[in-house]
Design a protein around this motif. Structure first.
Motif, PDB file in Angstrom:
ATOM      1  N   LEU A 151       0.819  -1.209   0.000  1.00  0.00           N
ATOM      2  CA  LEU A 151       0.000   0.000   0.000  1.00  0.00           C
ATOM      3  C   LEU A 151       0.852   1.258   0.000  1.00  0.00           C
ATOM      4  O   LEU A 151       0.580   2.213  -0.743  1.00  0.00           O
ATOM      5  CB  LEU A 151      -0.932  -0.007   1.216  1.00  0.00           C
ATOM      6  N   VAL A 152       1.927   1.249   0.801  1.00  0.00           N
ATOM      7  CA  VAL A 152       2.814   2.415   0.865  1.00  0.00           C
ATOM      8  C   VAL A 152       3.516   2.643  -0.471  1.00  0.00           C
ATOM      9  O   VAL A 152       3.581   3.770  -0.987  1.00  0.00           O
ATOM     10  CB  VAL A 152       3.845   2.234   1.995  1.00  0.00           C
ATOM     11  N   LEU A 153       4.042   1.570  -1.071  1.00  0.00           N
ATOM     12  CA  LEU A 153       4.733   1.701  -2.358  1.00  0.00           C
ATOM     13  C   LEU A 153       3.786   2.149  -3.457  1.00  0.00           C
ATOM     14  O   LEU A 153       4.129   2.998  -4.288  1.00  0.00           O
ATOM     15  CB  LEU A 153       5.383   0.364  -2.731  1.00  0.00           C
ATOM     16  N   THR A 154       2.581   1.595  -3.480  1.00  0.00           N
ATOM     17  CA  THR A 154       1.605   1.997  -4.491  1.00  0.00           C
ATOM     18  C   THR A 154       1.218   3.458  -4.325  1.00  0.00           C
ATOM     19  O   THR A 154       1.119   4.209  -5.306  1.00  0.00           O
ATOM     20  CB  THR A 154       0.356   1.104  -4.403  1.00  0.00           C
ATOM     21  N   GLY A 155       0.993   3.870  -3.068  1.00  0.00           N
ATOM     22  CA  GLY A 155       0.644   5.266  -2.826  1.00  0.00           C
ATOM     23  C   GLY A 155       1.754   6.213  -3.235  1.00  0.00           C
ATOM     24  O   GLY A 155       1.513   7.262  -3.840  1.00  0.00           O
ATOM     25  N   ALA A 156       3.014   5.858  -2.909  1.00  0.00           N
ATOM     26  CA  ALA A 156       4.144   6.707  -3.298  1.00  0.00           C
ATOM     27  C   ALA A 156       4.265   6.805  -4.813  1.00  0.00           C
ATOM     28  O   ALA A 156       4.533   7.882  -5.370  1.00  0.00           O
ATOM     29  CB  ALA A 156       5.439   6.154  -2.702  1.00  0.00           C
ATOM     30  N   ALA A 157       4.057   5.673  -5.512  1.00  0.00           N
ATOM     31  CA  ALA A 157       4.129   5.695  -6.973  1.00  0.00           C
ATOM     32  C   ALA A 157       3.034   6.573  -7.562  1.00  0.00           C
ATOM     33  O   ALA A 157       3.276   7.346  -8.501  1.00  0.00           O
ATOM     34  CB  ALA A 157       4.025   4.272  -7.520  1.00  0.00           C
TER      35      ALA A 157
END
Length: 279
Positions: free
Chosen positions: A19-25
């Motif tokens: 979730l964190v990586l997707t949000g940052a992307a």
């Protein structure tokens, strides 16, 4: 005991990290891509649709559009033919100078487009190596359409070939060899075996080559002479309008290039979707 418990401690759930990586992307995409694209259209339409359409119908803008389409219409087929031939030669044959050919194909990736434009001026300019001969025969390359076409071909030179070479290397020569054993000629082998196998790579290469050809600025800027209404392409016309503080008109013309980029992404995604669904 404590060391054993630490070794068997459960790992953090993957859902949170995903979730964190997707949000940052998504945030990066929004800031670096979506926001600038939206700003182009907002500025282009700031004075309304009438001003937007007037900027596109203006004679100099229409001349830039036609010249850009002409340069792309010549450069893309030329690089398509070269790319297919070069990929065929590199992947299907072994010959002296093969590594040199691959390096030359990649040359436009490492040479600045501005340097490429200066080289064309050195060769074809009025005081260049061939300038005197061209003047004697009343031929004009620099500050004319031929120079723009040559510069466009140079910067888009590797795109089709580089799309096809890895694809053809992965496929190997077995099918062509089988066709040759069965008595097929070189042309029959190419049209009935090789081309169907590489058609998706050809489509992708042509799409990318066309997008780059229409959006090229550096090399074309050097060889064009910035003659308004004659040798200005769409990117050069955008620069002229912006330097003259006609920001709404500049963004209106720039929106054409933005639409081209969006259309390129859409067409490429549609082709990939159709390729994955086709048997």
């Amino acid at each position: 005991m404590s060391s054993v418990s630490r070794q068997h401690r459960p790992a953090p759930p993957l859902g949170l990290s995903r979730l964190v990586l997707t949000g940052a992307a998504l945030v990066l995409v929004a800031l670096l891509l979506l926001l600038p694209l939206a700003a182009v259209f907002v500025e282009a339409l700031r004075k309304g649709w009438e001003a937007y359409l007037a900027a596109l119908r203006e004679p100099d803008a229409w001349s830039a559009i036609k010249l850009t389409l002409l340069a792309a219409a010549i450069a893309v087929p030329a690089n398509l033919i070269f790319g297919v031939c070069a990929a065929w030669a590199v992947t299907k044959h072994r010959f002296w100078g093969r590594s040199m050919l691959v390096s030359l194909i990649d040359l436009p990736f490492s040479v600045s487009p501005v340097v490429a434009g200066l080289v064309y001026v050195l060769v074809f300019g009025a005081h260049g190596w061939l300038g005197g001969w061209l003047q004697q025969h009343e031929l004009k390359v620099i500050f004319a359409v031929p120079g723009i076409v040559l510069a466009t071909i140079f910067v888009t030179f590797p795109l089709v070939a580089r799309e096809l070479i890895p694809l053809m290397q992965a496929q190997g020569p077995e099918e062509e060899q089988a066709a040759a054993i069965l008595g097929a000629s070189g042309w029959q082998t190419f049209w009935r075996v090789t081309l169907p196998n590489i058609r998706w790579g050809v489509f992708y290469g042509v799409i990318l080559c066309n997008a780059r050809a229409m959006g090229e600025f550096g090399a074309v800027s050097v060889v064009s002479g910035h003659i308004r209404g004659q040798t200005n392409t769409i990117p050069l016309h955008v620069e002229v309008l912006y330097n003259e503080y006609q920001s709404s008109a500049a963004f209106a013309v720039a929106s054409l290039l933005t639409l081209l980029a969006l259309a390129t992404v859409f067409i490429k995604s549609a082709l990939e979707w159709y390729r994955d669904r086709s048997p």
